[in-house]
Each structure stands twice: as C-alpha cells, then as structure tokens.
Design a protein around this motif. Structure first.
Motif, short mmCIF file in Angstrom:
data_model
loop_
_atom_site.label_atom_id
_atom_site.label_comp_id
_atom_site.label_asym_id
_atom_site.label_seq_id
_atom_site.Cartn_x
_atom_site.Cartn_y
_atom_site.Cartn_z
N GLY A 88 0.82 -1.24 -0.07
CA GLY A 88 -0.12 -0.04 0.07
C GLY A 88 0.99 1.17 0.06
N ALA A 89 2.31 1.25 -0.13
CA ALA A 89 2.87 2.62 -0.05
C ALA A 89 2.84 3.06 -1.53
CB ALA A 89 4.26 2.13 0.36
N GLU A 90 3.39 4.33 -1.42
CA GLU A 90 3.65 4.95 -2.64
C GLU A 90 5.06 5.05 -2.90
OE1 GLU A 90 3.19 9.47 -4.34
OE2 GLU A 90 2.30 9.11 -2.44
N ALA A 91 5.66 4.71 -4.01
CA ALA A 91 7.15 4.62 -4.36
C ALA A 91 7.38 6.09 -4.93
CB ALA A 91 7.21 3.26 -5.12
N PHE A 92 8.65 6.41 -4.72
CA PHE A 92 9.32 7.41 -5.30
C PHE A 92 10.63 7.44 -5.40
CE2 PHE A 92 11.05 11.88 -5.74
CZ PHE A 92 9.98 12.52 -6.32
N THR A 93 11.22 7.25 -6.55
CA THR A 93 12.67 6.66 -6.89
C THR A 93 13.41 8.13 -6.90
OG1 THR A 93 11.88 5.00 -8.40
CG2 THR A 93 14.15 5.89 -8.62
N GLY A 94 14.38 8.64 -6.11
CA GLY A 94 15.16 9.54 -6.23
C GLY A 94 16.54 9.22 -5.47
N ASP A 95 17.42 10.14 -5.89
CA ASP A 95 18.78 10.24 -5.20
C ASP A 95 19.06 11.09 -4.01
OD1 ASP A 95 21.87 11.11 -5.33
OD2 ASP A 95 21.60 8.93 -6.02
N ALA A 96 19.61 10.82 -3.00
CA ALA A 96 19.87 11.83 -1.87
C ALA A 96 20.50 13.15 -1.99
CB ALA A 96 20.56 10.83 -0.63
N SER A 97 21.07 13.15 -3.34
CA SER A 97 21.81 14.39 -3.55
C SER A 97 20.96 15.27 -4.45
CB SER A 97 23.40 13.98 -4.20
OG SER A 97 23.15 13.25 -5.46
N ASP A 98 19.94 14.98 -4.90
CA ASP A 98 18.80 15.64 -5.81
C ASP A 98 17.83 16.29 -5.01
OD1 ASP A 98 17.09 16.60 -7.79
OD2 ASP A 98 17.28 14.65 -8.94
N ALA A 99 18.20 17.45 -4.60
CA ALA A 99 17.23 18.48 -3.65
C ALA A 99 15.89 18.53 -4.47
CB ALA A 99 17.78 19.69 -3.49
N GLY A 100 15.82 18.71 -5.54
CA GLY A 100 14.76 19.02 -6.29
C GLY A 100 13.89 17.66 -6.31
N ALA A 101 14.26 16.52 -6.65
CA ALA A 101 13.66 15.42 -6.21
C ALA A 101 13.02 15.03 -4.96
CB ALA A 101 14.26 14.22 -6.90
N LEU A 102 14.09 15.46 -4.02
CA LEU A 102 13.60 14.95 -2.76
C LEU A 102 12.66 16.19 -2.19
CD1 LEU A 102 16.82 14.45 -1.01
CD2 LEU A 102 15.55 12.95 -1.57
N THR A 103 12.52 17.26 -2.59
CA THR A 103 11.61 18.12 -2.38
C THR A 103 10.13 17.70 -2.94
OG1 THR A 103 13.03 20.08 -2.46
CG2 THR A 103 10.74 20.67 -2.68
N LYS A 104 9.95 17.24 -4.12
CA LYS A 104 8.76 16.78 -4.61
C LYS A 104 8.51 15.35 -3.89
CE LYS A 104 9.61 17.76 -9.40
NZ LYS A 104 10.02 17.10 -10.87
N ALA A 105 9.55 14.49 -3.21
CA ALA A 105 9.06 13.24 -2.35
C ALA A 105 8.49 13.78 -0.98
CB ALA A 105 10.33 12.69 -2.27
N PHE A 106 8.94 14.85 -0.40
CA PHE A 106 8.40 15.36 0.71
C PHE A 106 7.34 16.09 0.85
CE2 PHE A 106 13.46 15.56 2.19
CZ PHE A 106 13.17 14.04 2.83
N ARG A 107 7.06 16.69 -0.42
CA ARG A 107 5.85 17.48 -0.59
C ARG A 107 4.61 17.06 0.09
NH1 ARG A 107 6.89 20.88 -5.14
NH2 ARG A 107 8.21 22.20 -3.74
#
Length: 310
Positions: free
Chosen positions: A57-76
């Motif tokens: 039931g989780a939502e998956a988000f693929t991203g790298d720990a050094s990519d601030a833009g991707a992480l911002t989307k993941a945390f939003r």
C-alpha cells in the motif's frame, strides 16, 4: 466537534516519507507504519526494490539523496519524514547529500523529522563518517519551523558481519578497535522500531537528540567470544590490527584509499575516547536485542551461508 474530528483525520491520514526505505532501518520503519494503516511514501534509488512496499500500500518515489529537487517533490505534502544519509562514499558526498536533504525539508514544509545520526555526533570534526552526521544535524537544526529528533545510534552490531570472511580465511577476528574498550552496540532493527514509534507518536518538538545505546556495552574481546561460541569455534581470538593493517583490510574489501582513511579516523576517535556516548545508560536509551540474539539470528546464518557459497 466536527472541526476537531477533521483536524484529527488530517493528522492520521498525513503521509510519512521514508528515505532509504530498502535499508536496514528504513525497511523496518516502512513495514511498521504500513501495518498501522499509515500513508507511507518510500524513497529509494531502485524502483524495483521498492515494489514490496507498494504491494503493501505504499507510494514509491525514485530519487537520489543528492537531488534536492527530487527530494522536495518526495517530501511535499508530508507531515513527517525519516531522514538518513546513504552509506558514505566520501566526506564531500556526505555534505552534498545533507545539503540536498536539508534544502528539500525546508522547501517542502515538512514539520516533523526523525533523523538517523550516530553517537559521537556532538563532536564537530575528527570522527570520520560521524563528522558528516554532525554537519547534517546542524543543517536540520537551522530550519526554524522543523521539529527534529536526531537518533544518535550506537555502533551497529551488523558491522561485525564484515569479519565473516576473515574468520573463514584467517581463523581470527581482527580490527583496529582496542580489545578491552567497552562500546555501546545496537541491532539495526531496534533502531528502526524506535524510529517508527516516534514517527507514529510525533511526541517531540524543537530540536532534540536521543542516544540509542543497545542492550549493553561490549568489548571486541567479548564480541569475539560470543561469535566464537555461536559458530562452534570457542577458541576464536580477537587481534587488534594497526591502523595501517586495518586500512589495507578495508581496501581489500573494496574501499577506496580515501574512504578507508575516513573510517580509520573514526576508529581512532573511538579508541581515544573522542567518539563516545554522552548519555548515561537508562531504560529510555537501551534497546532489547542482545548481542547473543544477534549472533543466533543474523551472524550464524550469514556465517554458514558464506561457507556454503565458498
């Protein structure tokens, strides 16, 4: 009354984001939160390895720990997040990753974070990989409206799995750590279980730290004795390697010379007492898994698995 219920619904349904969801601690947290019916977004670099959480039931988000833009989307849109730095490749990478994580947390507006750190992270420099965790703590503490709990975990029991090949090949357990220095050691599932509970409760505010010191302190001589009894080699001995010998062992394991040197700095800091627990042991910072249990449940199967594969 209706307004209160609406607010509670928002809190209950709010998403929890888990960095490093396929790792030792992140997987425990993700499974725990999902079992409680929470909305979970798992973040990792390998989409395939995230699928087992998606099936629950989780939502998956693929991203790298050094990519601030991707992480911002993941945390939003998330109320809380579990944060950690990936295994160190270099100190420079650590700084890039902690910069990206802190920026993403700030820009996404996450209000609560449990951050995996290490005992000794109060020391600003000279502690190898732990120096990067000190830096990461400082960056997160600078985010004014973030409630963050830094979990300063003890030396992972799982680190001792690296000795399996040496025991098979040389018949001893060698390391740079002093033989009779007491160290707090913790099983990573205990870290995950503690973090999951705090993410469920969100019972912290401001900037807080909590050391997690495992079941008890152990010397490397004691660790070797428990391992020896467990694998049927009661005469297994511990040998303290010089830092030069230890650096050679690490490079043979595939570490770059630069990465190996960072670890040697950490072992030196442990041996000299620079890297040490600050909290007195208490029921609040102790965890249940004993080293004997770890050896039975994890070390022995890994040891015999390595022998079968050889």
């Amino acid at each position: 009354m209706n307004t209160l219920r609406a607010k509670e619904a928002v809190v209950t349904d709010a998403t929890h984001v888990i960095l490093g969801a396929t790792g030792n601690t992140g997987s425990i947290i993700a499974d725990s939160l999902l079992s409680k019916g929470r909305n979970v977004r798992v973040v990792g670099r390998d989409a395939g390895r995230l699928q087992r959480f998606v099936r629950k039931g989780a939502e998956a988000f693929t991203g790298d720990a050094s990519d601030a833009g991707a992480l911002t989307k993941a945390f939003r849109g998330a109320r809380a997040a579990y944060l950690l730095l990936p295994p160190i490749t270099s100190r420079e990478d650590q700084e890039r990753e902690s910069d990206a994580i802190a920026k993403a947390v700030k820009e996404s507006g996450v209000r609560y974070a449990v951050n995996l750190s290490s005992y000794g992270a109060h020391v600003p420099k000279g502690t190898g990989p732990v120096t990067g965790l000190h830096s990461s703590e400082q960056k997160l503490n600078a985010i004014s409206d973030l409630n963050v709990l830094h979990l300063r975990a003890a030396y992972f029991m799982e680190n001792n799995l690296a000795a399996i090949e040496m025991i098979h090949g040389m018949g001893l357990f060698g390391h740079a750590l002093l033989p009779d220095l007491k160290l707090p050691m913790i099983a990573t599932p205990d870290v995950g279980a503690y973090a999951a509970q705090r993410l469920l409760d969100l019972d912290f505010s401001g900037k807080q730290t909590r050391e997690l010191l495992g079941e008890r302190d152990l010397t490397m001589t004691e660790v070797t004795a428990v391992i020896g009894r467990g694998i049927g080699k009661p005469d297994l001995r511990y040998e303290q390697f010089s830092y030069g010998q230890m650096q050679q062992v690490l490079t043979q394991m595939g570490f770059s010379p630069k990465k190996a040197a960072v670890y040697i700095e950490m072992f030196t800091a442990v041996n000299t007492g620079i890297l040490a627990a600050q909290e007195s042991r208490s029921p609040e910072n102790s965890t249940p898994t004993s080293f004997e249990s770890f050896v039975q449940d994890v070390f022995i199967p890994a040891y015999h698995g390595k022998a079968s594969a050889a």
